[in-house]
Design a protein around this motif. Structure first.
Motif, PDB file in Angstrom:
ATOM      1  N   TRP A 189      -6.051  -2.530  -0.144  1.00 46.26           N
ATOM      2  CA  TRP A 189      -5.953  -1.416   1.501  1.00 46.26           C
ATOM      3  C   TRP A 189      -4.193  -2.808   2.119  1.00 46.26           C
ATOM      4  CZ3 TRP A 189      -6.371   2.564   3.216  1.00 46.26           C
ATOM      5  CH2 TRP A 189      -6.493   3.110   4.802  1.00 46.26           C
ATOM      6  N   ILE A 190      -5.029  -4.054   1.922  1.00 51.43           N
ATOM      7  CA  ILE A 190      -4.073  -4.464   3.066  1.00 51.43           C
ATOM      8  C   ILE A 190      -2.991  -5.631   2.398  1.00 51.43           C
ATOM      9  CG2 ILE A 190      -4.028  -6.474   5.193  1.00 51.43           C
ATOM     10  CD1 ILE A 190      -4.919  -4.159   5.959  1.00 51.43           C
ATOM     11  N   HIS A 191      -1.667  -5.917   2.371  1.00 56.71           N
ATOM     12  CA  HIS A 191      -1.237  -6.315   1.229  1.00 56.71           C
ATOM     13  C   HIS A 191      -0.176  -7.540   1.956  1.00 56.71           C
ATOM     14  CE1 HIS A 191      -2.278  -4.253  -2.379  1.00 56.71           C
ATOM     15  NE2 HIS A 191      -2.496  -3.352  -1.770  1.00 56.71           N
ATOM     16  N   PHE A 199       4.569   0.308   3.917  1.00 54.11           N
ATOM     17  CA  PHE A 199       3.759   0.217   4.623  1.00 54.11           C
ATOM     18  C   PHE A 199       3.608   1.415   5.167  1.00 54.11           C
ATOM     19  CE2 PHE A 199       5.393  -4.478   6.798  1.00 54.11           C
ATOM     20  CZ  PHE A 199       4.448  -4.817   5.141  1.00 54.11           C
ATOM     21  N   LYS A 204      -1.520   2.983   7.933  1.00 57.31           N
ATOM     22  CA  LYS A 204      -2.787   1.022   8.413  1.00 57.31           C
ATOM     23  C   LYS A 204      -1.376   0.361   9.302  1.00 57.31           C
ATOM     24  CE  LYS A 204      -3.562   1.707   3.132  1.00 57.31           C
ATOM     25  NZ  LYS A 204      -3.390   0.674   2.037  1.00 57.31           N
ATOM     26  N   GLU A 207      -1.174  -3.372   8.607  1.00 61.15           N
ATOM     27  CA  GLU A 207      -0.854  -4.243   8.052  1.00 61.15           C
ATOM     28  C   GLU A 207       0.642  -5.169   8.292  1.00 61.15           C
ATOM     29  OE1 GLU A 207      -0.595  -3.171   3.071  1.00 61.15           O
ATOM     30  OE2 GLU A 207       0.418  -1.753   4.596  1.00 61.15           O
ATOM     31  N   TRP A 210      -0.245  -8.120   9.161  1.00 59.31           N
ATOM     32  CA  TRP A 210      -0.659  -8.721   8.106  1.00 59.31           C
ATOM     33  C   TRP A 210       0.521 -10.310   7.668  1.00 59.31           C
ATOM     34  CZ3 TRP A 210      -4.342 -11.872   6.636  1.00 59.31           C
ATOM     35  CH2 TRP A 210      -5.031 -11.893   7.846  1.00 59.31           C
ATOM     36  N   SER A 227      -4.263  -8.370  -2.257  1.00 60.79           N
ATOM     37  CA  SER A 227      -4.870  -7.615  -1.253  1.00 60.79           C
ATOM     38  C   SER A 227      -6.182  -8.056  -0.763  1.00 60.79           C
ATOM     39  CB  SER A 227      -5.296  -6.536  -2.723  1.00 60.79           C
ATOM     40  OG  SER A 227      -6.403  -5.248  -0.984  1.00 60.79           O
TER      41      SER A 227
END
Length: 403
Positions: A189-191, A199, A204, A207, A210, A227
């Motif tokens: 999911w989140i990078h 993106f 998301k 994201e 982040w 991740s």
């Protein structure tokens, strides 16, 4: 020089090697058909040192459930605004002690330092205020009863989730997201290492917030993960022991970050939505099996991952047919709003009848499957078959058998 009679030292040495050999054979002398019996889990290691040194990973070990028939003390921590109605909780789950934080009420019984960071501010404040006086299980949930991010098989009803929650599972795992379905949030999911063009601003939107510096502000000194993946949506249960495994200073640090950050309120709260599992498990990626979550977590057992997947594949197929049927109904509604009359063609009428029959048939089939899952969940043996286990004693029982 001729050798004399055996010496005592030599005899003791031989005995020592014989004992070591016997111990080794006992340890590894099992055949693959029965599985290894070596417990490779590290022993519990209490945290010592500076609680704010995030370069030192916390060591979490599996907890232990109480003896069968025991009761668990519980607190349901609830953030809400004055306009949100929680009468449904008093009516449906009066036995569950509530700890309510009305974030926009100046004279509220339970107060937060500032109405900032959404539910994260409430959760952290409760933990800080009650760190030395916690029940067996702490449930952190939202004020609305029905929501898309609740569990589908329980009708998206928070009451069913609260009533059916298996506190033994919470005690064993330490942390449990009360939602079982992976999407959104799992498995990848989140990078923080992606270019902006990659993106997904629709799925998301958090994201982009982040960034590397955010991780370093929140977890200074901790390795930056490739991740961050965990089930949404900031509703979870934690055992007292697991909360106490995390130094109080860290919770105070997290809340200070929320108070100080210039990030927009909705996104600072979202930041924590994707690290609660990291805080309480130490894993950047934490995506438990969905069928196990339902079975061990709530006593709804489909009989394995394959059967679970088939049920939801059928539900997806049913929903597509229903959307097509609903499209005809929308045409009728739109025509009515415009003062017109929508008259479907003979072909459309036939399709509408076909869709109605198909959806009705599938609803009945799915109801039977659900009822069977609820019944199967009443059998402790069936629940055990869909429960995680770190013990490899019987793992080879599930291996393919030679014909």
């Amino acid at each position: 020089m001729l050798a004399g009679p055996p010496r005592l030292v030599s005899i003791l040495t031989i005995l020592l090697f014989l004992c070591l050999g016997w111990w080794y054979l006992r340890l590894v002398g099992t055949t693959p058909s029965t599985g290894l019996k070596i417990d490779t889990r590290p022993p519990p290691t209490p945290f010592s040192g500076n609680g704010l040194d995030f370069s030192i990973p916390l060591r979490f070990t599996e907890g232990h459930a109480k003896p069968p028939g025991s009761n668990y003390t519980v607190a349901l921590v609830l953030p809400k605004t004055e306009k949100e109605d929680i009468e449904w909780m008093h009516r449906e789950i009066p036995e569950i002690p509530l700890v309510v934080y009305e974030v926009d009420k100046p004279n509220a019984v339970n107060k937060v330092p500032k109405n900032k960071g959404r539910e994260a501010m409430v959760y952290l404040t409760y933990i800080i205020d009650h760190y030395d006086d916690l029940p067996d299980t702490v449930l952190f949930m939202h004020a609305h009863r029905y929501a898309w991010h609740n569990n589908m098989v329980m009708g998206l009803d928070a009451v069913q989730m609260i009533k059916r929650l298996n506190h033994d599972r919470v005690a064993r795992l330490g942390y449990m997201n009360v939602r079982c379905h992976h999407e959104p949030g799992c498995p990848d999911w989140i990078h923080m290492d992606r270019p902006g063009g990659d993106f997904d601003f629709f799925k998301k939107p958090e994201e982009i917030h982040w960034r590397r510096h955010v991780w370093e502000e929140i977890h200074p000194g901790a390795p930056i993960p490739p991740s961050i993946s965990g089930i949404c949506c900031a509703q979870f249960a934690v055992s007292r022991e697991r909360i106490r495994n995390v130094p109080l200073e860290r919770f105070q640090h997290y809340r200070k970050w929320l108070l100080m950050t210039a990030m927009d309120d909705q996104f600072s709260g979202r930041i924590f939505e994707y690290i609660w599992h990291y805080i309480f498990t130490g894993h950047e990626v934490y995506c438990p099996a969905m069928n196990t979550c339902y079975c061990d977590g709530y006593g709804i057992c489909f009989g394995g991952r394959e059967n679970f997947a088939k049920y939801f594949e059928k539900q997806d197929e049913r929903n597509k047919l229903y959307e097509e049927l609903h499209g005809y109904e929308q045409k009728q509604d739109k025509a009515k709003e415009e003062g017109k009359v929508y008259t479907p063609s003979e072909k459309e009428k036939a399709r509408m009848v076909e869709l109605t029959l198909q959806v009705g048939k599938m609803d009945k089939e799915m109801e039977i499957t659900r009822n069977e899952a609820f019944e199967r969940g009443k059998d402790p043996k069936m629940r055990l078959e869909e429960t995680e286990s770190w013990d490899s004693t019987h793992i080879w029982d599930y291996a393919p058998k030679d014909n």
